[in-house]
Scaffold this active site. Structure first.
Site, PDB file in Angstrom:
ATOM      1  N   GLY A  13       0.777  -1.235   0.000  1.00 38.81           N
ATOM      2  CA  GLY A  13       0.000   0.000   0.000  1.00 38.81           C
ATOM      3  C   GLY A  13       0.810   1.286   0.000  1.00 38.81           C
ATOM      4  O   GLY A  13       0.352   2.315   0.510  1.00 38.81           O
ATOM      5  N   MET A  91      -4.505  -6.128  -7.057  1.00 40.21           N
ATOM      6  CA  MET A  91      -4.048  -7.096  -8.043  1.00 40.21           C
ATOM      7  C   MET A  91      -5.123  -8.073  -8.509  1.00 40.21           C
ATOM      8  O   MET A  91      -4.823  -9.153  -9.009  1.00 40.21           O
ATOM      9  CB  MET A  91      -2.842  -7.873  -7.487  1.00 40.21           C
ATOM     10  CG  MET A  91      -1.685  -6.969  -7.092  1.00 40.21           C
ATOM     11  SD  MET A  91      -1.200  -5.799  -8.381  1.00 40.21           S
ATOM     12  CE  MET A  91      -0.173  -6.846  -9.375  1.00 40.21           C
ATOM     13  N   HIS A 110      -0.845   2.237 -13.009  1.00 34.96           N
ATOM     14  CA  HIS A 110      -0.215   1.084 -13.665  1.00 34.96           C
ATOM     15  C   HIS A 110       1.248   1.438 -13.929  1.00 34.96           C
ATOM     16  O   HIS A 110       1.537   2.534 -14.437  1.00 34.96           O
ATOM     17  CB  HIS A 110      -0.942   0.762 -14.980  1.00 34.96           C
ATOM     18  CG  HIS A 110      -0.374  -0.395 -15.720  1.00 34.96           C
ATOM     19  ND1 HIS A 110      -0.585  -1.694 -15.338  1.00 34.96           N
ATOM     20  CD2 HIS A 110       0.436  -0.442 -16.817  1.00 34.96           C
ATOM     21  CE1 HIS A 110       0.054  -2.489 -16.170  1.00 34.96           C
ATOM     22  NE2 HIS A 110       0.689  -1.765 -17.077  1.00 34.96           N
ATOM     23  N   THR A 142     -11.775   0.832 -16.993  1.00 36.72           N
ATOM     24  CA  THR A 142     -12.895   0.399 -17.847  1.00 36.72           C
ATOM     25  C   THR A 142     -12.869  -1.131 -17.906  1.00 36.72           C
ATOM     26  O   THR A 142     -12.027  -1.774 -17.285  1.00 36.72           O
ATOM     27  CB  THR A 142     -12.725   0.958 -19.282  1.00 36.72           C
ATOM     28  OG1 THR A 142     -11.465   0.481 -19.787  1.00 36.72           O
ATOM     29  CG2 THR A 142     -12.740   2.483 -19.290  1.00 36.72           C
ATOM     30  N   LEU A 145      -8.711  -4.345 -19.537  1.00 36.34           N
ATOM     31  CA  LEU A 145      -7.604  -4.242 -18.584  1.00 36.34           C
ATOM     32  C   LEU A 145      -6.607  -3.156 -18.980  1.00 36.34           C
ATOM     33  O   LEU A 145      -6.118  -3.114 -20.118  1.00 36.34           O
ATOM     34  CB  LEU A 145      -6.873  -5.599 -18.501  1.00 36.34           C
ATOM     35  CG  LEU A 145      -5.734  -5.675 -17.480  1.00 36.34           C
ATOM     36  CD1 LEU A 145      -6.286  -5.585 -16.058  1.00 36.34           C
ATOM     37  CD2 LEU A 145      -4.919  -6.942 -17.677  1.00 36.34           C
TER      38      LEU A 145
HETATM   39  C1  GRF Z   1       3.227  -0.605  -7.763  1.00 36.10           C
HETATM   40  O1  GRF Z   1       4.257  -0.753  -8.719  1.00 36.10           O
HETATM   41  C2  GRF Z   1       1.932  -0.315  -8.503  1.00 36.10           C
HETATM   42  O2  GRF Z   1       2.146   0.385  -9.726  1.00 36.10           O
HETATM   43  C3  GRF Z   1       1.428  -1.673  -8.805  1.00 36.10           C
HETATM   44  O3  GRF Z   1       1.664  -2.373  -7.584  1.00 36.10           O
HETATM   45  C4  GRF Z   1       2.944  -1.948  -7.073  1.00 36.10           C
HETATM   46  C5  GRF Z   1       2.910  -1.875  -5.564  1.00 36.10           C
HETATM   47  O4  GRF Z   1       2.018  -0.861  -5.208  1.00 36.10           O
HETATM   48  N1  GRF Z   1       0.062  -1.655  -9.215  1.00 36.10           N
HETATM   49  P1  GRF Z   1       1.789  -0.461  -3.635  1.00 36.10           P
HETATM   50  O5  GRF Z   1       3.169  -0.269  -3.028  1.00 36.10           O
HETATM   51  O6  GRF Z   1       1.062  -1.623  -2.989  1.00 36.10           O
HETATM   52  O7  GRF Z   1       1.004   0.801  -3.697  1.00 36.10           O
END
Ligand code: GRF
Length: 200
Positions: A13, A91, A110, A142, A145
């Site tokens: 996060g 994710m 992203h 949207t 993906l």
């Molecule tokens: C980051 O590279 C983000 O772009 C991807 O997940 C990675 C970790 O994000 N979607 P975070 O540290 O959990 O915010």
């Protein structure tokens, strides 16, 4: 009346922390929930420490039934009635039904310069391609993906000897600058694309 923002995470996060920390003072938005698909996500403790309500809906019991998992997300989301959802290191792939329900009200970050490298392993793919630069993109979510309208991008150079990890670390610094900047603009009603200048 502040814009109510829910942030969805799956892991540490770090982007969520930057978003939460940015929503203070005269910022027109405030965080109302941090929600994870992993009850063990480190970001949940970080959000709680920042005083943001947290919730988790473990996606695993739902197996491949994505719609059932998303239906389980609906209760904690409805409880806080967000105006906007920010996916931040979230994710799980969302169904068209969910993305349609939140059309125009859900953002994602992203770690590539979309439309290049949708999906996973973006840094390894950029290195494999011999790209001279990489970066990150904030876009509206949207049904397709990593494909929605681009709201902002930040670029970094690819350096000799870069590995996916060193490049990811350089891009992450820019993610932490870009996402809060785009969120504030969206909260102010400005959806013009932001191309973040490289730090001096
Ligand atoms: C980051 O590279 C983000 O772009 C991807 O997940 C990675 C970790 O994000 N979607 P975070 O540290 O959990 O915010």
């Amino acid at each position: 009346m502040s814009l109510r923002v829910a942030i969805l995470i799956s892991g540490g996060g770090s982007n969520m922390v930057k978003l939460v920390e940015s929503m203070t003072g005269d910022h027109p938005a405030r965080p109302v929930l941090v929600l994870s698909n992993d009850p063990e996500a480190g970001g949940l403790a970080r959000a709680a420490a920042l005083g943001v309500p947290v919730a988790a809906v473990d996606h695993r019991p739902f197996g491949t039934d994505r719609a059932a998992f998303e239906a389980a997300l609906t209760a904690p989301l409805a409880a806080v009635a967000p105006d906007l959802i920010c996916l931040a290191g979230f994710m799980r792939i969302l169904t068209p039904g969910f993305t349609r329900a939140w059309a125009g009200r859900m953002l994602n970050i992203h770690p590539s310069l979309l439309p290049k490298y949708k999906g996973l392993h973006t840094h390894a793919r950029a290195l494999e391609a011999g790209d001279a630069e990489a970066g990150c993109t904030v876009h509206e979510v949207t049904a397709d993906l990593d494909d929605g309208p681009i709201l902002g991008q930040a670029r970094v150079p690819v350096l000799p000897g870069d590995t996916p990890d060193t490049l990811a670390a350089r891009v992450l610094v820019e993610e932490h600058r870009l996402y809060p900047a785009v969120l504030r603009r969206v909260a102010e009603g400005n959806r013009a694309r932001l191309d973040l200048a490289s730090p001096a």
